[in-house]
Design an enzyme around this catalytic site. Structure first.
Site: not given
Length: 180
Positions: A14-15
């Site tokens: 993800g981020c």
């Protein structure tokens, strides 16, 4: 331990702000850098280009760690349990191939360990683990504003709502493996 004895792990879940914050908490992790890997376009990509989803790069974190303190295997287990490895190309509200769950291995031993960890964790998830396991390619360091993001922005809403709960979970599961 000298810097040349440190090993490297490169992962995306993800981020990169989240993964960076997690790895920064772990004993034996000496250096953590947010960046991009796995793309197909030439040159050094920018955050804006990565966010388009058109470059093929994933947001990743590359960390140097002391294998006498923490093993690659332990780091992978902590990484895999700190995000949802069953969602394809997304983590929470972050959607796109740049947010895929990925392990970039740097040698054959890392590949074997990554495949083993995914296999061992599979029974603990109701859905199929979709984490990509791929050979490491060129690592592109992200812009300065993305480095140590959580440490520099703890009061920002994203950090409060998304990152802080991940760190609380990490502390609950792995307190003895975390820095003081």
């Amino acid at each position: 331990m000298t810097k040349d004895k440190l090993e490297v792990i490169t992962v995306g879940g993800g981020c990169f702000w989240c993964v960076e914050a997690v790895l920064n908490q772990i004993k034996g992790v000496e250096e953590v850098v947010s960046g991009y890997m796995g793309g197909t376009v030439p040159g050094t990509p920018t955050y804006r280009e990565i966010c388009s989803g058109l470059t093929g790069h994933a947001e990743v974190v590359q960390a140097k760690f002391n294998p006498e303190i923490i093993s690659y295997e332990e780091l992978l287990v902590m990484f895999m349990t700190s995000h949802d490895p069953t969602t394809l190309n997304r983590q929470g509200a972050d959607v796109g191939t740049q947010y895929r769950s990925v392990i970039f291995y740097h040698n054959e031993e890392q590949q074997i360990i990554a495949e083993k960890i995914v296999e061992e964790l599979t029974p603990y998830y109701e859905k199929t683990i979709v984490t990509e396991i791929s050979p490491a390619t060129t690592f592109h360091k992200a812009e300065v504003s993305h480095q140590n993001f959580y440490e520099n922005n703890k009061d920002k809403m994203y950090c409060v709502v998304v990152i802080s709960p991940k760190l609380a979970k990490l502390k609950k599961l792995y307190a003895s493996k975390l820095k003081e």
